[in-house]
Design a protein around this motif. Structure first.
Motif, short mmCIF file in Angstrom:
data_model
loop_
_atom_site.label_atom_id
_atom_site.label_comp_id
_atom_site.label_asym_id
_atom_site.label_seq_id
_atom_site.Cartn_x
_atom_site.Cartn_y
_atom_site.Cartn_z
N LYS A 211 0.83 -1.20 0.00
CA LYS A 211 0.00 0.00 0.00
C LYS A 211 0.86 1.26 0.00
O LYS A 211 0.54 2.25 -0.67
CB LYS A 211 -0.93 0.00 1.21
CG LYS A 211 -2.08 -1.00 1.10
CD LYS A 211 -2.94 -0.98 2.34
CE LYS A 211 -4.09 -1.99 2.23
NZ LYS A 211 -4.92 -2.01 3.46
N TRP A 212 1.99 1.22 0.73
CA TRP A 212 2.88 2.38 0.73
C TRP A 212 3.51 2.58 -0.65
O TRP A 212 3.62 3.72 -1.13
CB TRP A 212 3.98 2.21 1.78
CG TRP A 212 3.61 2.78 3.10
CD1 TRP A 212 3.18 2.10 4.21
CD2 TRP A 212 3.59 4.16 3.46
NE1 TRP A 212 2.91 2.98 5.22
CE2 TRP A 212 3.16 4.24 4.79
CE3 TRP A 212 3.90 5.33 2.77
CZ2 TRP A 212 3.03 5.47 5.45
CZ3 TRP A 212 3.78 6.54 3.43
CH2 TRP A 212 3.35 6.60 4.75
N LEU A 215 0.91 4.16 -2.75
CA LEU A 215 0.73 5.57 -2.45
C LEU A 215 1.78 6.42 -3.15
O LEU A 215 1.46 7.45 -3.78
CB LEU A 215 0.79 5.79 -0.94
CG LEU A 215 0.78 7.25 -0.47
CD1 LEU A 215 -0.53 7.92 -0.86
CD2 LEU A 215 0.99 7.31 1.04
N CYS A 218 1.13 6.61 -6.84
CA CYS A 218 0.04 7.52 -7.20
C CYS A 218 0.51 8.97 -7.20
O CYS A 218 0.16 9.74 -8.10
CB CYS A 218 -1.12 7.35 -6.21
SG CYS A 218 -2.01 5.78 -6.37
N VAL A 219 1.33 9.35 -6.20
CA VAL A 219 1.88 10.71 -6.18
C VAL A 219 2.78 10.94 -7.37
O VAL A 219 2.73 11.99 -8.03
CB VAL A 219 2.63 10.97 -4.86
CG1 VAL A 219 3.27 12.35 -4.86
CG2 VAL A 219 1.70 10.83 -3.68
#
Length: 298
Positions: A211-212, A215, A218-219
């Protein structure tokens, strides 16, 4: 630009330089942290440090200069320097994710592929490609071919941005698939051995790590999506993007999050960081205890 933009930009730039500078010093000072993976992390941290040092300050000082207009050579050079340092960060991020992709998806090939010489070659390539790109653009500017330099940078930049985003999405999807298969296998094995609680904890840790990574991806994709929009506007309408208010802070945030996701959640660096915090806490406690003992003895 308004005052709040410069305050936010300078704050994010300083924070990005501090975080990445800490990662660089930590890995370079500790011999046991000088591993292959951490070599890519340091290279990425240096590039991200450059993003924090140049992205906002260059724009700030250019805005103070009267000759730095939108169509001037000075403004074009500032834009090219921003692009190069951001592309350097992107290629270093690609090298790091590629190394992790091989380690996770193809672990049997990792030791034979990721030799010390291969690591050095990948790091040098990550810095060499943007340097050659910069050299080409500077040569065009010196020949007074500003329009050609702008068009060339837009085409090449768009190609680079699309390829990097597609490859990064592929790597992330592959890692998700590997983690999903491992969790399914562990769940089946847990039913057979009746150790459900232990396996569920391992599954949570694996999913948290993925998940990290998602994240950060996505950024990164948001940042490069804006850059692709700018390249398309320059190629189709030959006009500026006018999106600096959110584009530049997002670039700096992307560079500031990278060391947190790829370094502070890495086991060896996280352990060393925790050790430094414990030493600092112990030092503060000792400094409080000693004056108290002196007062009691007097």
């Amino acid at each position: 630009m308004e005052t709040w933009f410069w305050v936010l930009g300078w704050f994010l730039s300083i924070l990005t330089m501090v975080v990445n500078g800490f990662v660089i010093l930590l890995v370079c000072r500790k011999r046991h942290l000088r591993t292959k993976t951490n070599t890519f992390i340091v290279s990425l941290a240096v590039a991200d440090f450059g993003v924090g040092m140049l992205a906002v300050p260059l724009r700030f000082f250019c805005s103070l200069a009267t000759e730095c207009t939108l169509r001037s050579k000075e403004r074009l050079i500032v834009t090219f320097v921003e692009m190069i340092i951001i592309y350097t960060s992107g290629i270093n991020l690609f090298s790091l994710v590629l190394e992790r992709y091989i380690a996770v998806v193809k672990p049997l090939k990792y030791l034979t592929f990721m030799k010390r010489r291969r690591v050095i070659q990948m790091v040098l390539t990550s810095w060499g490609i943007p340097f050659l790109f910069t050299l080409t653009l500077v040569s065009l500017i010196k020949l007074s071919a500003i329009d050609l330099a702008r068009t060339f940078s837009s085409y090449l930049g768009l190609l680079f941005e699309v390829i990097l985003c597609v490859v990064l999405i592929f790597f992330l999807a592959s890692m998700f698939l590997v983690v999903y298969n491992l969790n399914s296998r562990d769940h089946t094995l847990a039913k057979q051995l009746q150790f459900n609680q232990l396996v569920v904890r391992a599954k949570t840790q694996n999913m948290s790590a993925v998940k990290w990574v998602a994240l950060i991806t996505c950024v990164f994709l948001s940042c490069y999506g804006i850059m692709m929009r700018c390249s398309l506007l320059l190629l189709t309408d030959n006009q500026s993007c006018n999106d600096s208010y959110f584009k530049i802070p997002l670039r700096v945030i992307n560079s500031g999050i990278n060391p947190i996701a790829y370094a502070f959640f890495k086991r060896d660096i996280k352990r060393e960081f925790q050790r430094l915090l414990d030493l600092q806490k112990a030092s503060l406690i000792n400094n409080r205890i000693v004056p108290t003992q002196e007062q009691q003895s007097s």
